[in-house]
Scaffold this active site. Structure first.
Site, short mmCIF file in Angstrom:
data_model
loop_
_atom_site.label_atom_id
_atom_site.label_comp_id
_atom_site.label_asym_id
_atom_site.label_seq_id
_atom_site.Cartn_x
_atom_site.Cartn_y
_atom_site.Cartn_z
N CYS B 255 0.83 -1.21 0.00
CA CYS B 255 0.00 0.00 0.00
C CYS B 255 0.87 1.26 0.00
O CYS B 255 1.52 1.55 -1.00
CB CYS B 255 -0.97 -0.05 1.18
SG CYS B 255 -2.36 1.07 0.96
N HIS B 340 -3.78 -5.39 0.42
CA HIS B 340 -3.34 -5.82 1.75
C HIS B 340 -3.28 -7.33 1.89
O HIS B 340 -4.27 -7.95 2.28
CB HIS B 340 -4.26 -5.21 2.81
CG HIS B 340 -4.10 -3.73 2.91
ND1 HIS B 340 -3.23 -3.14 3.78
CD2 HIS B 340 -4.65 -2.75 2.18
CE1 HIS B 340 -3.26 -1.83 3.61
NE2 HIS B 340 -4.12 -1.56 2.63
N GLU B 342 -2.00 -8.86 4.15
CA GLU B 342 -2.20 -9.19 5.57
C GLU B 342 -3.68 -9.23 5.92
O GLU B 342 -4.04 -9.62 7.04
CB GLU B 342 -1.45 -8.19 6.45
CG GLU B 342 -2.14 -6.86 6.71
CD GLU B 342 -2.02 -5.87 5.55
OE1 GLU B 342 -1.56 -6.28 4.47
OE2 GLU B 342 -2.41 -4.70 5.72
#
Lengths: 1090, 370
Positions: B255, B340, B342
């Site tokens: 990001c 993302h 994650e």
């Protein structure tokens, strides 16, 4: 990977008749698949035995076979058509099981057919519970503890591990047939025995109980590139223990944190990959322990399912359409999202509203059946509602069930009135009663949650009794609080605008608000409009408004005044079609077919079509079918609001059955233009007195009768007519409450019940015409006085069996020409006198050579799709064009078609699913669906329809006969034919004696109460292939019931009328002469008569 | 009686609702998020600093607040807008309710808003400045606050939310690698996945760290984390650090990390009309043609055309609008994604990128050894 070009033609298997557990959702999926595949240039061949479906319309496939969905018939079709591929995932469990059977028979290798959408290995892995369990073990995913039993001994061993209650599920059955929850040893033995018999592989799964756990479903799609997306998460309001088809369900899941949701999503991805569903949709069910979070996998369906239809309608993501595309090689990212047009289908819908699905049961038709809900599905239909909150959504859904409710109670129809006047003892009694009720799931428990909360029971307490998540219970509590607040305001005058707004936002209908404030629906409506409170229409767009929606699919809600309706619509060209609501017995898919066809024809004719309906299973609620879809309740309030924003040139009410008909007059009174037959005529035909005047005026003979508003009047009328009489409440569909009464005592009983139910509703009493032949006539009429008969159908069962349950044949045979002409003339006169524009159905009886008109229905009847297919003319399409002013000659329909084949309609009955109910036909309709058999001879057509209905047509063996005295005269002829065909006869003493006297060999067997081995023993020992048992009357009722129940349990055809038995024998004989052939509808109608 | 609250936008449009959370008036950029789960992770994602977040899903707060689900030490949003705040919560893991949580952390909320209409407005007009007020302020008073508010463009928000001093995360068991994560506003799950998948010891360093600072830790790899707001003011200091490390240490950007790495490589960033915020964004991996469903949260993007010829290979594209979603640096051990991996909240489809990162480190080490 683009679309495959090595495939030319694809065979799609439909799901057959509507049964509990398999309804219109597969018409929706099949129709989408046909459209999607044909758009890509594939030749589509379709088989479905259900004529009421949209998918079997000859325009939707290149070849449409209305044939039994058996491996035998499908193999015949494959041999004729030589399709390159077979898509088995669109037709529910029926299609999947058929594909498995074809695989076993080696049909695919023999004819070089490729199975697409799901391979046999994947089907087996998902459906065979031991393989599935192994797959889950491999993935490290938990399933409920337990194991498989192949015998009672295995089951005994397993139940020692799982304890009680134990869940029992037979393998490879649809809708959980034969499954159940055993709370004790007796139930355990009964259900295991059922299960072992019902499973085609004789296998049952025995599991630890996870009753009370939270239940979830994920709808998953995968393409051949291994891209996987989750289309929708669904959370059940009712916890584990109630079949998901019988649960209120909610989308999206409401009580999962991201941590839990992603864990579930990860497992779904792993499961679809491990099972090996290489392209298409799957549905995976989970249970979650609310106290520990332990997640177990319940099952996976490697196909489009009822839940996929729901998920499609809930999100706007057309699962079946996309699954069909994936099956021919497209990748998800190559298919555009049909709603945004710009973004691809490779994404996961985000929804910014709450969808609630509520099942519709039909227990009122089966008072003997066990009303408790469990692992076997019992509902016959469902509604889906959309709101911005769960509360709004729930109330909209409850108001849409067509059960006379207008929300979560507070509507003047409450089972219990709770108010401050109740003494403490009464309250305590009520609390005890409610506690007991709620601790066992039943169809109306949702209403009792409200009563419980109003009586002061708490959310934690209710959670204890019901297992329902406290979040949902609190939502119900908020509705109760809102209700109590309105109650405390007491009058409409004192109500603040803000309180009214908040009530509307919570989904309270004008009727509920009126009930709470002592005002009429109309008064609340005026007040609401003067306060500027109207719903806005928001779009279902798959993406929570992130992108602009191109497809107009709307729901109402009370929000800011921002409309999302298009501003370029033309009211002068707009026609609104009101749909038929949830499936129920008496009103099913046939009416959806009519609505869809009407809409299609008008769209082709250049009109803007608007559909209003909220049945998520249907084709009519596919946003693709119309210019604008309102997924909304079919209530006056909702319809008037839609009329306010649409201002249409006309509304069609005659396609959707009773649901829109009820709205016809009020809409007209509100100034809404109704297209076609004037609503007053519908009333004229329904109102007994007006109907008699009408019949008199045109000189039609009707059975003598009268209308009674009280008990004594009824007794007097019946006395005058002489028994037996046919009694029924006025304004019913599906023969609800209809009965044949042979004596005064029964009549008194009946009247007391009827008046209890609704004292304002008159009861019609007619002389019952015994042993009459019944005839159904469908016709079309235009504005210019042209009337054309479309079909004259003869019922196979005689008068006394509801027309919706009796088999019928087209063309009629053995009816005198003069009577045929008299019927044509009568129909013409009725249509002209009533000013019918569109469809009209007339029912006649022929009694002792005389024609009687039983009823006239100036609207689409449930025979319309059957007739359309039998004569090759799309009646509903023509009817809609007549309603906008076209004439019959203009449409090229000016004479009664003469079919070149026999078409037989038979019904399927839900007794197997509703344990405890007596499988007997009568004047009240009980069937859920229908099948059609087409053949050059009546016998073959009847035999095909029988096979299509899932029954066997025996070719040899033993027939058990036991008939009443009236039938004994006609029996020898029938019995003689059976003996000629090589059958052996056994019968009860009276019947056997009558046959022996006529010189026909028949062995006598004991009745149940006469000794052993009796007839039921013989049935259970699989010694009987066919049962002919006509009702004897009340004295021997128990005996017969035992026979019929045994027949049902052991799946032996059991005929309860002599007429049906005669037809069956004709069918057996026809099959014996030469094997049946298959032919497509297109070919049948390609002849000179088309 | 419910206390009134307002969401007011710079173009004059406003919505009235009911107050919850802390009572305050706050300016920020107003955005919407289409995730159907994960409000707690969203609230605590530092990338939402200086933003008022509108949730499109109508019922919010249903499953409460769970300590372990925070993505940082506190919520970072300036305000939270929902259609309906749940008055109860139901979840076996939860230990608090949303309203109390926001009160405790000083975040104002507004409930009862037609969030679909907010979303449609932003979708057509673009993300814009706005103010949330639930402390009794009138619409006019709130509009006053907007007059002097310049918005988040040009602000170094990463510098504001980043850790002040380095700290370490330890894996369970023995670490195979040592990673330095540059904290532009890093979500906890990046640290967890780095530590767990290595397994690695992770040293989290402040946004303003120099290449020398980082090399002093002798890392096996460097993670450039996610972070809030405009990448340009962050790139103004971080690009130099990145240029110095490129080729010396394997690097992965997420990001904000992807954007500043892009600027370091000569790419240009621009502001998206209303950004990508949600858990359903499709991204195509161009190397294997597989589509990943990803969690996204960004208002700015890198222009894939702006890179100097041959400097990067585009590896991932957002299928909704064709924007750049991932690239690999040509000839150097570095790659970055706009979305993302994650997750938290969101789907785990892209978690493989952490394994790719370690694979890259291993092969870099193997090459260096020879």
């Amino acid at each position: 990977m683009p679309c495959r070009r090595d495939i030319e033609s694809i065979l799609i298997i439909g799901s057959g008749p509507i049964v509990i557990g398999q309804a219109c959702e597969f018409d929706y999926s099949g129709t989408q698949a046909c459209k999607a595949l044909r758009a890509d240039g594939f030749k589509v061949i379709l088989i479905n035995s259900n004529p009421a479906t949209v998918m079997t319309d000859p325009s939707l496939a290149d070849r449409t076979y209305i044939e039994p969905i058996t491996a035998e018939a499908v193999e015949k079709i494959i041999a004729r058509e030589r399709p390159s591929a077979l898509l088995p995932t669109m037709g529910g469990q029926t299609a999947l099981n058929c594909a498995v059977e074809l695989g076993k028979r080696g049909v695919f290798e023999k004819y070089g057919v490729e199975l697409i959408g799901a391979n046999l290995e994947a089907i087996n892995k998902a459906e065979d519970r031991s393989l599935f369990k192994k797959a889950m073990d491999k993935l490290g995913l938990e399933m409920p503890r337990g194991g498989f039993a192949y015998s009672m001994e295995d089951a005994e061993r397993l139940v020692a591990q799982t304890g009680f209650p134990a869940i029992i599920r037979p393998s490879f059955t649809m809708g959980g047939t034969g499954g159940g929850i055993a709370y004790n040893r007796e139930e355990f033995e009964r259900i295991v025995d059922w299960g072992l018999r019902n499973s085609p592989v004789g296998e049952v799964l025995l599991e630890e109980s996870i009753i009370g756990w939270k239940e979830y479903e994920l709808e998953v799609m995968r393409d051949l590139q291994d891209n996987v997306v989750i289309v929708c998460s669904i959370e059940n309001f009712d916890p584990m223990g109630v079949h998901t088809g019988d649960s209120i369900t909610v989308a999206p899941a409401q009580t999962l944190s991201d941590f839990e949701y992603q864990r579930m999503r990860d497992s779904a991805l792993a499961i679809i990959r491990e099972i090996g569903v290489d392209s298409g949709g799957s549905n995976i069910q989970y249970g979650v322990n609310p106290r520990t979070g332990r997640m177990v996998v319940i099952e996976a369906n490697p196909r489009v399912s009822r839940s996929s239809a729901l998920a499609s309608k809930a999100t706007g993501f057309p699962i079946a359409h996309i699954a069909a595309k994936l099956a021919v090689g497209y990748r998800l990212d190559e298919i555009p999202n049909a709603i945004t047009k710009k973004t691809p289908a490779a994404f996961e819908p985000s929804i910014d509203y709450v969808v609630t699905k509520i099942p519709r049961w039909a227990f009122e038709k089966f008072p003997d059946a066990d009303h408790t809900l469990g692992t076997q599905m019992k509902s016959v239909g469902e509604v889906m509602s959309i709101g911005r909150t769960f509360r709004e959504s729930l109330q909209k859904g409850l108001a849409s069930l067509e059960q006379g409710r207008h929300g979560l109670g507070a509507d003047g129809h409450d089972e219990i009135e709770v108010d401050s006047s109740l003494g403490p003892e009464t309250r305590a009694d009520l609390v005890r009663m409610i506690r007991e009720r709620l601790s066992r799931p039943r169809s109306d428990n949702i209403f009792f949650l409200r009563h419980a909360l109003r009586l002061g029971m708490t959310v934690p307490e209710l959670r204890e009794y019901t297992g329902i998540d406290p979040w949902f219970l609190d939502q119900v509590l908020q509705l109760v609080e809102r209700e109590e607040h309105l109650r405390s305001v007491a009058t409409l005058e004192k109500l603040e605008d803000e309180d009214l707004r908040l009530a509307k936002r919570d989904g309270f209908t004008d009727i509920q608000i009126g009930h709470l404030l002592g005002a009429s629906e109309q008064q609340v409506r005026s007040r609401r409009l003067s306060a500027g409170l109207s719903p806005v229409y928001k779009a279902v767009d798959t993406c929570a408004a992130e992108f602009e929606a191109k497809t107009p699919y709307y729901y109402s809600t009370y929000e800011s005044d921002e409309t999302e309706l298009p501003d370029d619509s033309d009211p002068n060209k707009t026609v609104v079609i009101l749909g038929s609501g949830p499936n129920r017995i008496g009103q099913g898919i046939e009416f959806d077919y009519c609505c869809v066809h009407g809409a299609l024809a008008l769209r082709e004719a250049g009109f803007e079509t608007v559909m209003v309906n909220l049945n998520p299973e249907t084709v009519s609620t596919d946003y693709d079918m119309v210019d604008r879809l309102y997924f909304e309740p079919l209530t006056l309030e909702s319809a008037l609001e839609i009329m306010r924003v649409e201002q249409p040139m006309g509304v069609i009410v005659q396609f959707g059955g009773q649901t829109p008909l009820k709205l016809a007059l009020p809409l007209k009174e509100a100034g809404v233009p109704i297209l076609g037959t004037p609503p007053e005529s519908i009333d004229r035909a329904e109102d007994r007195d007006e109907f008699l005047d009408l019949a008199k005026k045109i000189g039609a003979r009707v059975p003598h009768g009268g209308t009674a508003l009280d008990l004594e009047a009824a007794v007097a009328i019946a006395g005058e007519l002489g028994y037996p009489v046919l009694v029924r409440p006025s304004y019913v569909l599906g023969g609800r409450g209809m009965a044949i009464v042979y004596e005064e005592q029964r009549l008194r009983h009946y009247m007391r019940d009827a008046l209890d139910l609704d004292p304002s509703r008159p009861v019609l009493i007619d002389k019952f015409l015994e042993n009459a032949d019944e005839i159904d006539v469908d016709c079309l009429a235009d504005q210019h006085g042209n009337v054309v008969v479309a079909a004259i159908m003869q019922h196979i069962e005689q008068a006394g069996i509801h027309s919706g349950d009796s088999s019928c044949v087209l063309p009629a045979y053995g009816v005198a020409d003069e009577l045929m002409d008299e019927m044509r003339e009568t129909v013409r006169n009725f249509a002209i006198e009533l000013g019918v524009v569109g469809l009209m159905n007339t029912q006649f009886a022929i009694h002792q050579g005389q024609l009687y008109t039983l009823e006239v229905n100036p609207r689409a009847s449930r025979t319309v799709p059957f007739v359309s297919k039998a004569i090759g003319v799309p009646l509903a399409k023509l009817a809609s064009l007549l309603m906008i002013g076209k004439s019959l000659p203009e449409l090229g329909f000016s004479s009664e078609p003469v079919p070149n084949m026999f078409s037989v309609k038979k019904v399927v009955l839900p007794f197997r699913k509703l344990s405890g109910s007596d499988p007997l036909l009568g004047p009240e309709m009980k069937s859920t669906g229908e099948v059609m058999g087409i053949a050059p001879s009546f016998g073959q057509a009847f035999a095909k329809a029988t096979m299509a209905g899932g029954e066997t047509v025996p070719r040899d063996g033993t027939v058990f006969v036991s008939v009443n005295d009236a039938d004994k005269q006609r029996l020898p002829d029938l019995a003689g034919r059976l003996v000629e065909l090589g059958f052996e006869l056994i019968g009860t003493s009276g019947t056997a004696a009558a046959l022996n006297a006529a010189g026909i060999p028949c062995e006598t067997v004991f009745k149940v109460n006469e000794g052993r081995p009796n007839v039921v023993d013989r049935v259970k020992n699989n010694e009987v292939k066919l049962i002919v048992n006509t009702p004897m009357g009340r004295s021997s009722r128990f005996d017969e019931r035992a026979i019929r129940m045994a027949a049902l349990r052991y799946n032996i055809p059991c005929l309860t009328t002599l007429a049906a038995a005669e037809a069956m024998v004709t069918g057996i004989a026809a099959l014996g002469e030469h094997d049946y052939e298959v032919l497509s509808v297109q070919e049948w109608h390609a002849g000179p008569s088309a | 009686m419910a206390e009134p609250a307002y969401l007011v936008l710079e173009d004059g449009r406003f919505w009235r609702g009911t107050a919850f959370g802390a009572r305050a008036a706050r300016t920020a950029e107003v955005v919407f998020n289409t995730s159907m789960t994960g409000y707690q992770e969203i609230l605590t994602d530092p990338s939402y600093a200086e933003q008022i977040v509108t949730m499109t899903v109508p019922h919010v707060g249903n499953y409460g607040i769970t300590k372990g689900d925070d993505e940082s030490a506190r919520p970072h949003v300036n305000g939270f807008v929902v259609r309906e705040l749940s008055r109860v919560y139901s979840n076996y893991r939860a230990d608090d309710d949303l309203d109390s949580y926001l009160k405790r952390h000083g975040v104002p909320g507004i409930s009862g808003v037609d969030t679909r209409s907010v979303t449609r407005h932003i979708r057509s007009k673009g993300a814009m400045r706005g103010v949330i007020g639930n402390n009794g302020s009138t619409v006019e008073e709130l509009q006053e606050l907007l007059v002097d508010y310049e918005g988040l463009s040009g602000q170094d928000l990463a510098g504001r939310v980043s850790c002040r001093l380095p700290y370490e995360l330890q894996p369970e068991g023995e670490a195979a690698f040592h990673i330095v994560a540059v904290d532009f506003g890093m979500k906890r799950n990046i640290g967890r996945l780095l530590a767990g998948r290595g397994p690695a010891r992770v040293t989290v360093v402040p946004a303003h760290s120099t290449a020398a600072d980082i090399l002093a830790h002798r890392p096996d790899g460097v993670m450039l984390s996610n972070g809030p707001g405009d990448p340009e003011p962050v790139a103004a200091y971080a690009a130099q650090m990145i240029r110095e490390l490129l080729g010396k240490v394997p690097m992965m950007g997420i990001c904000m990390g992807m954007q500043v790495m892009g600027v370091a490589l000569g790419g240009k960033t621009y502001k998206l009309k209303f950004g990508h915020r949600g858990g359903n964004q499709p991204v195509k991996n161009l190397r294997n043609e597989v589509v990943e469903i990803t969690a996204q949260n960004h208002g700015f993007a890198l222009d894939s055309e702006s890179f100097p010829e041959g400097s990067v290979e585009v590896t991932h594209v957002n299928l909704n609008d064709g924007t750049l979603a991932g690239y690999a640096v040509s000839g150097k051990p570095a790659f970055a994604v706009q979305y993302h991996p994650e997750a938290s909240p969101g789907p785990h489809d892209a978690a493989y990128l952490f394994d790719d990162f370690y694979d890259m480190i291993r092969s870099f080490q193997a090459r260096s050894a020879t």
